[in-house]
Design a protein around this motif. Structure first.
Motif, PDB file in Angstrom:
ATOM      1  N   GLN A   2       0.835  -1.206   0.000  1.00 37.81           N
ATOM      2  CA  GLN A   2       0.000   0.000   0.000  1.00 37.81           C
ATOM      3  C   GLN A   2       0.862   1.245   0.000  1.00 37.81           C
ATOM      4  N   TYR A   3       1.918   1.257   0.811  1.00 31.36           N
ATOM      5  CA  TYR A   3       2.820   2.408   0.830  1.00 31.36           C
ATOM      6  C   TYR A   3       3.365   2.681  -0.568  1.00 31.36           C
ATOM      7  N   ALA A   4       3.842   1.617  -1.214  1.00 34.95           N
ATOM      8  CA  ALA A   4       4.479   1.779  -2.517  1.00 34.95           C
ATOM      9  C   ALA A   4       3.478   2.211  -3.580  1.00 34.95           C
ATOM     10  N   GLU A   5       2.330   1.508  -3.673  1.00 33.14           N
ATOM     11  CA  GLU A   5       1.334   1.836  -4.695  1.00 33.14           C
ATOM     12  C   GLU A   5       0.756   3.230  -4.464  1.00 33.14           C
ATOM     13  N   GLY A   6       0.449   3.540  -3.211  1.00 29.41           N
ATOM     14  CA  GLY A   6      -0.124   4.843  -2.911  1.00 29.41           C
ATOM     15  C   GLY A   6       0.837   5.973  -3.201  1.00 29.41           C
ATOM     16  N   SER A   7       2.110   5.777  -2.861  1.00 30.04           N
ATOM     17  CA  SER A   7       3.111   6.813  -3.121  1.00 30.04           C
ATOM     18  C   SER A   7       3.283   7.054  -4.613  1.00 30.04           C
ATOM     19  N   ARG A   8       3.276   5.970  -5.399  1.00 28.85           N
ATOM     20  CA  ARG A   8       3.386   6.133  -6.855  1.00 28.85           C
ATOM     21  C   ARG A   8       2.191   6.897  -7.409  1.00 28.85           C
ATOM     22  N   PHE A   9       0.993   6.584  -6.892  1.00 21.66           N
ATOM     23  CA  PHE A   9      -0.203   7.292  -7.341  1.00 21.66           C
ATOM     24  C   PHE A   9      -0.084   8.790  -7.061  1.00 21.66           C
ATOM     25  N   VAL A  10       0.273   9.147  -5.830  1.00 19.98           N
ATOM     26  CA  VAL A  10       0.376  10.570  -5.467  1.00 19.98           C
ATOM     27  C   VAL A  10       1.446  11.260  -6.310  1.00 19.98           C
ATOM     28  N   HIS A  11       2.585  10.621  -6.450  1.00 20.59           N
ATOM     29  CA  HIS A  11       3.694  11.212  -7.213  1.00 20.59           C
ATOM     30  C   HIS A  11       3.273  11.487  -8.650  1.00 20.59           C
ATOM     31  N   ARG A  12       2.602  10.528  -9.270  1.00 14.85           N
ATOM     32  CA  ARG A  12       2.190  10.675 -10.670  1.00 14.85           C
ATOM     33  C   ARG A  12       1.160  11.800 -10.829  1.00 14.85           C
ATOM     34  N   VAL A  13       0.156  11.825  -9.935  1.00 14.14           N
ATOM     35  CA  VAL A  13      -0.892  12.838 -10.054  1.00 14.14           C
ATOM     36  C   VAL A  13      -0.328  14.229  -9.784  1.00 14.14           C
ATOM     37  N   VAL A  14       0.477  14.379  -8.736  1.00 14.01           N
ATOM     38  CA  VAL A  14       1.054  15.694  -8.429  1.00 14.01           C
ATOM     39  C   VAL A  14       1.944  16.158  -9.568  1.00 14.01           C
ATOM     40  N   ALA A  15       2.713  15.232 -10.156  1.00 10.05           N
ATOM     41  CA  ALA A  15       3.596  15.592 -11.269  1.00 10.05           C
ATOM     42  C   ALA A  15       2.806  16.108 -12.468  1.00 10.05           C
ATOM     43  N   GLU A  16       1.597  15.591 -12.678  1.00  9.57           N
ATOM     44  CA  GLU A  16       0.844  15.957 -13.875  1.00  9.57           C
ATOM     45  C   GLU A  16      -0.137  17.106 -13.661  1.00  9.57           C
TER      46      GLU A  16
END
Length: 385
Positions: free
Chosen positions: A312-326
């Motif tokens: 969950q930590y890994a998947e959630g962090s990737r989600f946040v990183h991708r959305v914030v980046a875009e």
């Protein structure tokens, strides 16, 4: 089933008896650690608010610093707040149960003690791993009102991990506080989130099979899960005991918890080296530590679903990183608008699905006119932080 299904006193006694002692430090050092954790928690509040743009409670209480037995007692209190009302509802639905009269009372009393010992043993294991948590469910205060929540840090675990990693103590402590203060911001700054999580938990527990035949099937599945985990498979007790309805509810609950855990992990790393100078070293060493452990430790983690939380930590962090980046932090913060804007499990794995559904293609294009897509963020896992 009744409110005595779990003997909570036995749970506390068992947990505090079995828990391993923390690192030995002198009284002066212990007082210094407690004082610094409280101060760093306060400092982290400002960094989290500035970075995330989330408006948390106006005057948050200082972090509560506990030892391992204190963490066990606090979690038993939280379990009682959540579970006892549900047990009463389930008892009403079940009626007098399979056994009536004095025999039923005796069997139930023995069962509650056994269950209490099981809960205590699990908490004893977890108490040596958890760095901190935001406690959502607390007993009522003297006025009868339920507190909004409490941020708790487990001092001996934080000290033990920072020494094992050989990292700067102040940096590591602030890094942990950033994660936990992000959770405080989530659950105090988003007015509906706490109630949503509690409602999903309630639905999950009330969806249990009460039929003896179905219960026997669940127990067989649990036995198979244990055997598979010992062989090195991916089965967990959490998966084994679910009904079909519970699996559907758990998908929703898992999605929101993946979001909040991943958001906390993203913030603790992304606040930057200006705040935590050695953040890259801490993350690298922490990650290696999380991937280690003995075969028995890995088996227990699979059975208790801890490995699922790490994902969950890994998947959630990737989600946040991708959305914030875009779409930027403001675009990401649309996740907190309502339960309908929360990402589904599928959307966490593919953030573009969430952005298309909630923000729409035009909003994404406006936020990212050159069409560049940032790669997914770092994987990140924290010891129960």
């Amino acid at each position: 089933m009744s409110a005595s299904m779990i003997d909570w006193n036995v749970a506390v006694q068992t947990g505090t008896r079995l828990v391993r002692p923390g690192p030995q430090v002198g009284q002066a050092e212990a007082r210094e650690v407690v004082a610094q954790l409280r101060e760093l928690s306060r400092i982290a509040q400002g960094h989290v608010a500035e970075f995330t743009g989330m408006q948390a409670e106006a005057s948050p209480a200082p972090a509560t610093i506990v030892d391992r037995p204190g963490w066990i007692r606090a979690n038993v209190d939280g379990f009682r707040v959540v579970l006892e009302p549900l047990m009463e509802q389930m008892a009403e639905r079940r009626g007098t149960g399979l056994l009536g009269g004095g025999a039923g009372v005796v069997v139930q009393a023995v069962g509650s003690r056994v269950t209490g010992m099981q809960v205590g043993a699990i908490l004893a294991y977890m108490a040596s791993r958890v760095l901190g948590q935001y406690e959502l469910f607390l007993p009522p205060d003297p006025s009868g009102r339920a507190p909004t929540g409490r941020l708790t840090l487990v001092a001996p675990n934080i000290v033990q991990v920072e020494k094992e990693l050989g990292v700067d103590a102040r940096d590591f402590r602030l890094w942990v506080c950033l994660h936990e203060e992000t959770h405080r911001a989530q659950f105090t700054g988003v007015s509906w989130l706490r109630e949503y999580v509690q409602d999903q938990m309630t639905q999950f527990l009330l969806a249990s099979d009460l039929d003896p035949g179905a219960l026997l099937d669940r127990l067989r599945d649990a036995a198979d899960a244990i055997a598979d985990a010992v062989r090195g498979g991916d089965s967990s007790l959490i998966d084994a005991i679910q009904t079909p309805e519970q699996r559907e509810i758990l998908d929703r609950l898992t999605a929101v918890m993946t979001l909040v855990e991943g958001h906390g992990d993203y913030v603790m790393d992304a606040v930057g080296p200006e705040v935590v100078p050695s953040v890259q070293q801490i993350r690298a060493r922490f990650q290696r530590r999380r991937e280690g452990g003995t075969r028995m430790d890995k088996t227990i983690r699979r059975l208790l679903g801890i490995d699922m939380k790490m994902r969950q930590y890994a998947e959630g962090s990737r989600f946040v990183h991708r959305v914030v980046a875009e779409v930027g932090m403001e675009g990401f913060n649309r996740v907190w608008d309502s339960a309908e804007t929360l990402p589904t499990h599928a959307e966490i794995k593919e953030p573009a699905l969430w952005m298309d559904r909630v923000l729409g293609p035009r909003a994404i294009e406006a936020a990212n006119p050159d069409g560049r897509t940032s790669p997914d963020g770092r994987t990140s896992e924290a010891d129960g932080a």
